[in-house]
Scaffold this active site. Structure first.
Site, mmCIF file in Angstrom:
data_model
loop_
_atom_site.group_PDB
_atom_site.id
_atom_site.type_symbol
_atom_site.label_atom_id
_atom_site.label_comp_id
_atom_site.label_asym_id
_atom_site.label_seq_id
_atom_site.Cartn_x
_atom_site.Cartn_y
_atom_site.Cartn_z
ATOM 1 N N HIS A 191 -11.234 -4.939 9.023
ATOM 2 C CA HIS A 191 -11.848 -4.786 7.698
ATOM 3 C C HIS A 191 -13.218 -4.108 7.790
ATOM 4 O O HIS A 191 -14.071 -4.323 6.932
ATOM 5 C CB HIS A 191 -12.020 -6.139 7.006
ATOM 6 N N GLU A 203 0.814 -1.228 0.000
ATOM 7 C CA GLU A 203 0.000 0.000 0.000
ATOM 8 C C GLU A 203 0.847 1.277 0.000
ATOM 9 O O GLU A 203 0.533 2.223 -0.718
ATOM 10 C CB GLU A 203 -0.977 0.016 1.181
#
Lengths: 324, 323
Positions: B129, B60
């Site tokens: 998440h 990322e």
């Protein structure tokens, strides 16, 4: 130092640039001591051959350069305006960033310098992205990504080199291994001797260079730039060097280093070495060198004067330049 | 109007903008061959090729930073961060690099970069998440923060985000992706900083973000049966914030409830409340109220998770208390 095959003009240009960086940094240190510089700056004294050799191996103004917190040398070697740099370092309105960036964040888009960076390793992905644009648009541009030895232990180093190699991006990664991350010797936190060895893990060439030899830096970077331009992907070049001063202008740099070690490296001063090579090979005389130095001294003096005379920005300008 | 899913609407926005401007690229994990983890880029890899729709490694920081480098050298990247929770992996790039480079450079560079990322709980994805991290990014000067509600909103706002020359964090709600909505045919964009009155009413103002707009609308249907007319403002963008529309509405209704799925503490509710308080104080019948996710990480079991997140029933009850 082998200067065979080089034109006098180019060698003197190398000398002039290295001397300019040294002199600029010494002035920065002076301004700090006099209390005229807000904050701090990280000087490049002792490492001048790297920026000079590398930035002369690319097409200035066409190729990109991404720099670090120790970035003055990369800017000067890329042809940035000394007055605008010095004004920025003093926090003046006339600086490259209108006083908003300071030493650690000088950007000069007109010179294709994508910025110094206050985060160790923070600029490596950015450099990789510039190379992505060049690849996608097929512009033939190459990006030089500078960072120190300590940055090679950041995740961004690993992530960026991995992507650049996988996608054969036109970028040259240059480690300026001055052997210390602030006070910590790279040897105390890293098991391998040559950081360039890591290149193998990403599938790119890794090269170790004497970072205090401007000719060697120039030649190795030039080879890497040619590979990148041909579409053959990135190279990792490790330039072994040493910073003569501390981490920043306020750090004497002696608590964590042996005096003998500092002296040993000062004897390998890149500027002194080039000067000796120029004189020993009868390429230049002492007078030629003095003329160059006099000319540079004047430029630096003018830059300091410009910076000192320039106004500070108005407080209201703090609200400008956030969004387009 | 035709009915398509929220994910299809996102996909259409990407497709239209990529066709319109060859500098628009999409990159992120799994955005290419499989068309995205939430199917928001189906078919784009085939249509635009692997360099404009780039499947990245799971890095990322690397690819978000790469997108910044691409943005300041002539491309117009859209980065997908698969879950907003993963922004934490690349916060240096978002907070210190992307949000700052234009300002630090004294305006020398433009950053036409959109970060798309899904927020929201409700699918037993547990604590890493399920977060709604809009307050974290809205806190940082230099980022625009967009929270679309319906598919129509998502498409129009995403097209605006991509055309922006500033960094935008575009937060999609993952529970909406498969829901069908009426979406206009053809080209349209929705401007930033202009809230939408999703329902007109005179008794109370609810300012809602993202899927809380739909939950508030569901609550409003029940409230209507009790004779309570709710005005619902879909705020659309947190940065910039359309204060004016909120103030106007609260002066009319005298009551303000803010509903956002982020954690309550230091959240969007607190920010909006204080942003408008000076202008509505003497028009308020009672103190401003806020709803959000309770201040604990989101647990896995639905038995634990659902009670923590605002829903239509809880909004209904809250409004009843405020009457």
């Amino acid at each position: 130092m082998n200067v065979q095959g080089y034109e006098k003009r180019q060698l003197l240009e190398f000398y002039s640039t290295m001397y300019k960086i040294r002199k600029f940094e010494e002035e920065v240190f002076e301004l700090y001591k006099q209390g005229l510089m807000p904050g701090l700056a990280h000087t490049y004294v002792g490492e001048e051959a790297i920026a000079t050799g590398a930035c002369n191996a690319i097409e200035k103004g066409k190729d990109y350069v991404a720099s670090t917190h120790r970035g003055h040398g990369h800017l000067i070697a890329s042809g940035a305006d000394l007055s605008k740099m010095m004004a920025e370092i003093l926090g003046k309105k006339t600086g490259y960033c209108k006083g908003k960036g300071g030493s650690m964040h000088v950007v000069s888009l007109e010179n294709n310098i994508l910025g110094a960076n206050g985060i160790v390793g923070g600029g490596i992905p950015l450099a990789t992205g510039a190379a992505y644009t060049s690849k996608l648009k097929n512009t033939g541009q190459v990006t030089l990504s500078f960072f120190g030895d300590a940055a090679t232990n950041q995740g961004t180093f690993h992530e960026s080199l991995n992507m650049a190699a996988a996608w054969k991006l036109p970028v040259v990664y240059i480690i300026e291994n001055n052997q210390f991350g602030i006070s910590v010797s790279i040897k105390r936190v890293t098991a391998i001797k040559d950081l360039a060895e890591r290149a193998k893990a990403y599938g790119m060439p890794g090269v170790v260079v004497d970072g205090n030899n401007v000719i060697e830096v120039y030649e190795k970077v030039k080879e890497a730039v040619e590979l990148a331009r041909k579409g053959e992907g990135p190279t990792l070049i490790e330039c072994k060097t040493y910073r003569f001063r501390g981490h920043h202008v306020g750090d004497p740099g002696i608590e964590y280093r042996l005096q003998e070690e500092i002296e040993e490296w000062k004897a390998k001063c890149p500027i002194k070495r080039l000067k000796e090579a120029l004189i020993n090979n009868s390429i230049a005389t002492e007078d030629d060198i003095k003329n160059i130095e006099r000319d540079v001294d004047k430029q630096i003096e003018e830059a300091v004067e410009f910076a000192k005379q320039s106004p500070y920005p108005e407080p209201s300008e703090a609200f400008e330049d956030l969004f387009v | 109007m035709r009915e398509i899913t929220y994910a299809q609407a996102i996909c259409e926005a990407l497709d239209e903008e990529m066709a319109r401007d060859e500098n628009v690229i999409l990159l992120g994990e799994d955005v290419g061959i499989i068309g995205g983890n939430f199917k928001t880029s189906v078919g784009l890899y085939k249509k635009y090729g692997e360099w404009r729709v780039k499947d990245t490694p799971i890095s990322e920081s690397g690819f978000t930073g790469l997108a910044l480098g691409a943005a300041i050298t002539g491309l117009r990247p859209v980065v997908e961060i698969m879950f907003s929770d993963f922004m934490a992996v690349c916060f240096d790039q978002i907070i210190n690099q992307i949000a700052k480079i234009r300002y630090m450079s004294g305006g020398q560079v433009k950053v036409p970069l959109t970060i798309r990322t899904p927020i929201g709980g409700g699918r037993s994805s547990a604590a890493q998440h399920s977060q709604s991290l809009q307050a974290l990014v809205a806190h940082i000067p230099g980022l625009k923060v967009v929270l679309p509600s319906t598919a129509e909103e998502a498409k129009g706002l995403l097209k605006t985000a991509i055309r922006e020359d500033n960094p935008v964090v575009f937060m999609e709600h993952k529970m909406e992706y498969n829901k069908k909505y009426l979406v206009p045919e053809g080209e349209y964009t929705i401007p930033f900083g202009k809230a939408r009155i999703a329902r007109e009413g005179s008794d109370i103002t609810i300012v809602a973000t993202s899927s809380m707009v739909m939950k508030s609308l569901d609550a409003a249907k029940e409230l209507e049966k009790d004779g309570i007319e709710t005005e619902i403002i879909d705020i659309r963008t947190i940065v910039p914030l359309d204060k004016e529309t909120i103030v106007k509405s609260v002066i009319k209704t005298g009551k303000l409830l803010i509903v956002d799925e982020g954690h309550i503490r230091c959240g969007i509710g607190a920010e909006i409340a204080m942003s408008v308080l000076d202008d509505v104080f003497y028009d308020l019948d009672l103190p401003i109220q806020r709803m959000g996710t309770e201040n604990v990480p989101l647990p896995f079991s639905p038995a634990l998770e659902f009670p923590l997140i605002p829903d239509a029933k809880k909004i209904y009850q809250k409004v009843k208390q405020m009457m």
